[in-house]
Design a protein around this motif. Structure first.
Motif, PDB file in Angstrom:
ATOM      1  N   TYR A 284     -16.537  -9.301   3.258  1.00 11.17           N
ATOM      2  CA  TYR A 284     -15.732  -9.515   2.059  1.00 11.17           C
ATOM      3  C   TYR A 284     -14.433 -10.263   2.378  1.00 11.17           C
ATOM      4  CZ  TYR A 284     -18.575  -6.756  -1.187  1.00 11.17           C
ATOM      5  OH  TYR A 284     -19.589  -6.311  -1.997  1.00 11.17           O
ATOM      6  N   ASN A 285     -14.092 -10.327   3.657  1.00 11.27           N
ATOM      7  CA  ASN A 285     -13.022 -11.210   4.145  1.00 11.27           C
ATOM      8  C   ASN A 285     -11.746 -11.075   3.314  1.00 11.27           C
ATOM      9  OD1 ASN A 285     -11.588 -13.188   5.482  1.00 11.27           O
ATOM     10  ND2 ASN A 285     -13.154 -14.758   5.284  1.00 11.27           N
ATOM     11  N   ARG A 286     -11.162  -9.892   3.350  1.00  7.17           N
ATOM     12  CA  ARG A 286      -9.984  -9.613   2.544  1.00  7.17           C
ATOM     13  C   ARG A 286      -8.810 -10.525   2.875  1.00  7.17           C
ATOM     14  NH1 ARG A 286     -13.010  -5.663   4.095  1.00  7.17           N
ATOM     15  NH2 ARG A 286     -13.722  -4.043   2.670  1.00  7.17           N
TER      16      ARG A 286
ATOM     17  N   TYR B 149      -8.942   9.531   4.007  1.00  7.62           N
ATOM     18  CA  TYR B 149      -9.729   8.377   3.555  1.00  7.62           C
ATOM     19  C   TYR B 149      -8.822   7.346   2.902  1.00  7.62           C
ATOM     20  CZ  TYR B 149     -13.578   5.893   1.185  1.00  7.62           C
ATOM     21  OH  TYR B 149     -14.469   4.949   0.745  1.00  7.62           O
ATOM     22  N   VAL B 150      -7.908   7.806   2.076  1.00  3.90           N
ATOM     23  CA  VAL B 150      -6.955   6.918   1.418  1.00  3.90           C
ATOM     24  C   VAL B 150      -6.030   6.276   2.444  1.00  3.90           C
ATOM     25  CG1 VAL B 150      -5.007   6.823  -0.190  1.00  3.90           C
ATOM     26  CG2 VAL B 150      -7.044   8.186  -0.754  1.00  3.90           C
ATOM     27  N   THR B 151      -5.505   7.089   3.329  1.00  4.42           N
ATOM     28  CA  THR B 151      -4.571   6.572   4.340  1.00  4.42           C
ATOM     29  C   THR B 151      -5.231   5.533   5.227  1.00  4.42           C
ATOM     30  OG1 THR B 151      -3.390   8.678   4.355  1.00  4.42           O
ATOM     31  CG2 THR B 151      -3.033   7.208   6.225  1.00  4.42           C
ATOM     32  N   ASP B 152      -6.417   5.832   5.717  1.00  2.44           N
ATOM     33  CA  ASP B 152      -7.134   4.882   6.561  1.00  2.44           C
ATOM     34  C   ASP B 152      -7.447   3.596   5.794  1.00  2.44           C
ATOM     35  OD1 ASP B 152      -7.051   6.695   8.615  1.00  2.44           O
ATOM     36  OD2 ASP B 152      -9.132   7.355   8.397  1.00  2.44           O
ATOM     37  N   GLY B 153      -7.822   3.747   4.536  1.00  2.93           N
ATOM     38  CA  GLY B 153      -8.120   2.572   3.727  1.00  2.93           C
ATOM     39  C   GLY B 153      -6.927   1.652   3.583  1.00  2.93           C
TER      40      GLY B 153
ATOM     41  N   LEU C 108      -4.042  -3.191   5.341  1.00  3.33           N
ATOM     42  CA  LEU C 108      -2.791  -3.822   5.770  1.00  3.33           C
ATOM     43  C   LEU C 108      -2.987  -4.715   6.993  1.00  3.33           C
ATOM     44  CD1 LEU C 108      -0.259  -0.904   5.261  1.00  3.33           C
ATOM     45  CD2 LEU C 108      -0.128  -3.170   4.187  1.00  3.33           C
ATOM     46  N   ALA C 109      -4.031  -4.477   7.754  1.00  2.00           N
ATOM     47  CA  ALA C 109      -4.325  -5.333   8.909  1.00  2.00           C
ATOM     48  C   ALA C 109      -4.752  -6.726   8.464  1.00  2.00           C
ATOM     49  CB  ALA C 109      -5.417  -4.698   9.775  1.00  2.00           C
ATOM     50  N   GLU C 110      -5.143  -6.872   7.196  1.00  2.00           N
ATOM     51  CA  GLU C 110      -5.609  -8.157   6.689  1.00  2.00           C
ATOM     52  C   GLU C 110      -4.771  -8.713   5.536  1.00  2.00           C
ATOM     53  OE1 GLU C 110     -10.102  -8.576   6.473  1.00  2.00           O
ATOM     54  OE2 GLU C 110      -9.908  -6.404   6.299  1.00  2.00           O
ATOM     55  N   VAL C 111      -4.111  -7.818   4.807  1.00  2.00           N
ATOM     56  CA  VAL C 111      -3.456  -8.215   3.553  1.00  2.00           C
ATOM     57  C   VAL C 111      -2.001  -7.759   3.566  1.00  2.00           C
ATOM     58  CG1 VAL C 111      -3.537  -8.006   1.041  1.00  2.00           C
ATOM     59  CG2 VAL C 111      -5.672  -7.960   2.363  1.00  2.00           C
ATOM     60  N   PRO C 112      -1.062  -8.620   3.134  1.00  2.00           N
ATOM     61  CA  PRO C 112       0.341  -8.201   3.040  1.00  2.00           C
ATOM     62  C   PRO C 112       0.516  -7.047   2.061  1.00  2.00           C
ATOM     63  CG  PRO C 112       0.144 -10.598   2.887  1.00  2.00           C
ATOM     64  CD  PRO C 112      -1.244 -10.048   2.801  1.00  2.00           C
ATOM     65  N   ALA C 113       1.450  -6.160   2.361  1.00  2.00           N
ATOM     66  CA  ALA C 113       1.659  -4.962   1.536  1.00  2.00           C
ATOM     67  C   ALA C 113       1.975  -5.317   0.090  1.00  2.00           C
ATOM     68  CB  ALA C 113       2.792  -4.120   2.123  1.00  2.00           C
TER      69      ALA C 113
ATOM     70  N   GLN D 169       3.703   4.638  -1.645  1.00  2.00           N
ATOM     71  CA  GLN D 169       5.142   4.452  -1.531  1.00  2.00           C
ATOM     72  C   GLN D 169       5.575   4.201  -0.087  1.00  2.00           C
ATOM     73  OE1 GLN D 169       7.862   7.910  -1.989  1.00  2.00           O
ATOM     74  NE2 GLN D 169       8.724   6.767  -3.716  1.00  2.00           N
ATOM     75  N   ALA D 170       5.032   4.971   0.846  1.00  2.00           N
ATOM     76  CA  ALA D 170       5.425   4.849   2.249  1.00  2.00           C
ATOM     77  C   ALA D 170       5.091   3.485   2.819  1.00  2.00           C
ATOM     78  CB  ALA D 170       4.750   5.942   3.075  1.00  2.00           C
ATOM     79  N   ASN D 171       4.035   2.866   2.313  1.00  2.00           N
ATOM     80  CA  ASN D 171       3.628   1.558   2.814  1.00  2.00           C
ATOM     81  C   ASN D 171       4.126   0.408   1.945  1.00  2.00           C
ATOM     82  OD1 ASN D 171       1.625   1.988   5.223  1.00  2.00           O
ATOM     83  ND2 ASN D 171       1.094   3.558   3.711  1.00  2.00           N
ATOM     84  N   ASN D 172       4.954   0.745   0.952  1.00  2.00           N
ATOM     85  CA  ASN D 172       5.585  -0.256   0.087  1.00  2.00           C
ATOM     86  C   ASN D 172       4.557  -1.205  -0.529  1.00  2.00           C
ATOM     87  OD1 ASN D 172       7.853  -1.321  -1.180  1.00  2.00           O
ATOM     88  ND2 ASN D 172       8.174  -2.857   0.422  1.00  2.00           N
TER      89      ASN D 172
END
Length: 578
Positions: free
Chosen positions: A404-406, A438-442, A447-452, A549-552
């Motif tokens: 899916y190449n986010r 599950y939410v946190t890992d997601g 975030l490894a691929e997409v800006p916050a 919120q924590a990950n903005n």
């Protein structure tokens, strides 16, 4: 006595001489460098006069290109996989596409012309050559859109292609020396490198270094023949493509509104009244309806006008899930059909006065991945040209959804929505729909691929009540002997917040908090079955909103309106909205 010892002495001497000769032969064979030279055509994998070895960033590629009419061509696979994935080949319509921030560049195979948006342009060479199923693209054309350079060397044909820029290690050859296939004096010779030549040092070992020559050969040279390596900066003046996005200056508070008929649109005022601080609503209005790229619509201008009167934007959802007779792969892999789909979506958005599009294409195959990303690119250009926000729904990242190449989606789309639910689903084992981990890992993996600032976290207003019904007689089940045998049948029902609470009340069951899932869990027995449930309610919802919120992140979205209870909005408004 002398006569008797003389023959013995002579024989012994002869044996010693033979041994010395053998030892010297072994020594010479071991320590004298090999003079064997490789067949360069074979070494470079060239089989015909048109074949062209591609040495990309000092690495020889497995696939060969072509050298035709004094032009270098690279095979499409290497171009797409190793140089620039934005080149897209439509094998059904024999078209090469490249998407810029403003236009789609379109090349028909076998021509010297191409379209950049609506502008016709001409070259003095054939841009795309086909040989059977193989596709070759002129490197001169590639250089127009990708940050690469190339230089061709003849006899044997090879092209040195550079696509990676920055610091490299180089060294000077101190004296004429051999470049060998492997590190060792017995390895065959690739070529002779002259004194003073500058080579790129790829890897340094104890006695040998792997190097690349400026004319495209890669092999090994003794370290003592090289000067000390030093850094050199590779640079190329190429205009960077600038991609822009339509984004909001507030935390998005979005929810999906499932609309299954036109009559449901009339209740939008009532739906909005049950929410708080909602910024965006996404009605499930559109879906892919045939293999020609046409869409079905449940849109309503009055619905949009009502939302706008309440200060709520409308991002119409477009899905591929409703009509099971449609072949999504067929639609996406044919450029003409894909274009029709894009035009249909944009026309509907304009007709109903939408503020954005929410794309929800699911259950795609790996083979459809590139075509889907090209669809996102093309749709994004037309959305941006019409002032429409484009958001794209995605599963939480996993190895099997990597296609899916986010990262590429995020270059073109405005927002990437992470659907952090269906951790357990119909047909799976029992478990939470959306545990905190599950939410946190997601989020972390997205975030490894997409800006916050482009991520919208999607959360459920629903849960599942799991029923574990014992099977009648395990002995009659042919799978009963298996280690994986499950002695009960698992089914589940989706429940909203109030429905789930009512079930526990009806069965006089109290839920207990689970730190592991970040949810209340309950279990009870009824009708011979075990029932299990992981609740979605205000406390669990807030724990997940804290992740946003924590990950903005850019905001939050919920599936679906009607499953929540009013008190849930009192939690949500602390984290999202204007």
């Amino acid at each position: 006595m002398k006569r008797r010892w003389t023959p013995v002495f002579m024989v012994a001497t002869l044996i010693v001489v033979v041994i010395i000769i053998i030892v010297l032969g072994i020594a010479l064979k071991k320590y004298i460098p090999s003079k064997e030279e490789v067949n360069l055509e074979e070494y470079l994998g060239l089989q015909t006069q048109e074949d062209l070895a591609i040495i990309l960033d000092r690495q020889q590629q497995e696939l060969t290109g072509k050298y035709m009419n004094e032009r270098a061509y690279i095979d499409y696979e290497t171009l797409h996989d190793c140089i620039n994935q934005r080149f897209y080949w439509d094998s059904n319509e024999n078209l090469l596409l490249y998407t810029t921030p403003t236009d789609v560049v379109r090349v028909e195979a076998g021509t010297m012309e191409y379209l950049a948006g609506k502008e016709q342009r001409t070259t003095d060479y054939t841009i795309v050559q086909m040989q059977g199923e193989k596709v070759f693209v002129a490197l001169d054309f590639v250089e127009l859109y990708a940050n690469v350079t190339h230089e061709v060397f003849p006899e044997p044909n090879r092209a040195v292609v550079t696509s990676q820029w920055g610091n490299i290690n180089v060294a000077q050859v101190k004296k004429d020396t051999e470049l060998r296939v492997k590190g060792g004096i017995k390895s065959p010779i690739v070529t002779t490198v002259e004194k003073g030549s500058v080579v790129t040092v790829i890897e340094t070992y104890e006695d040998w270094s792997e190097v690349g020559t400026q004319d495209g050969y890669v092999g090994y040279v003794q370290n003592k023949k090289l000067s000390e390596a030093e850094q050199q900066v590779l640079a190329h003046d190429f205009p960077e493509e600038i991609f822009t996005h339509i984004t909001k200056d507030y935390k998005i508070n979005m929810a999906w509104h499932q609309v299954t008929n036109q009559e449901a649109n009339a209740r939008i005022a009532e739906v909005l009244a049950s929410t708080k601080n909602l910024t965006t609503i996404s009605p499930t209005w559109f879906y892919l309806n045939d293999n020609n790229g046409n869409i079905a619509s449940l849109g309503s201008v009055d619905y949009v006008n009502t939302c706008h009167a309440h200060g709520v934007e409308v991002w119409g959802l477009v899905s591929n899930l409703e009509n099971k007779d449609v072949d999504t792969t067929m639609v996406l892999t044919h450029t003409s059909v894909r274009n029709n789909l894009v035009n249909q979506i944009i026309a509907a958005a304009i007709q109903y006065g939408l503020d954005g599009i929410n794309l929800d294409f699911e259950s795609l195959s790996v083979e459809t991945g590139d075509a889907y990303i090209q669809f996102v690119r093309e749709l994004s250009l037309k959305c941006r040209a019409n002032g429409l926000v484009l958001s794209v729904d995605n599963y939480v990242p996993t190895e099997y959804t990597a296609f899916y190449n986010r990262a590429e989606q995020a270059v073109f789309a405005d927002y990437i929505v992470v659907m952090a639910y269906d951790e357990h689903y119909v047909g799976s084992d029992e478990g939470s729909v959306s545990s905190l981990s599950y939410v946190t890992d997601g989020v972390v993996n997205t975030l490894a691929e997409v800006p916050a600032e482009q991520i919208i976290l999607a959360l459920p207003f629903y849960t599942r009540l799991w029923q574990l019904e014992p099977k009648d007689t395990a002995a009659d089940d042919p799978e009963a002997a298996s280690e994986d045998y499950v002695p009960y049948t698992i089914t589940s029902t989706a429940l909203g917040m109030d429905q789930a609470a009512a079930v526990l009340t009806d069965h006089n069951t109290e839920a207990r908090w689970e730190e592991q899932t970040g949810q209340y869990y309950a279990e009870y027995q009824a009708d011979g079955s075990t029932y299990r449930i992981w609740l979605e309610e205000e406390t669990s919802l807030e724990e997940k909103l804290k992740v946003m919120q924590a990950n903005n992140l850019a905001g939050v979205s919920f599936w679906k309106l009607g499953f929540e209870r009013p008190s849930a909005w009192d939690v949500i408004i602390k984290y999202a909205g204007k």
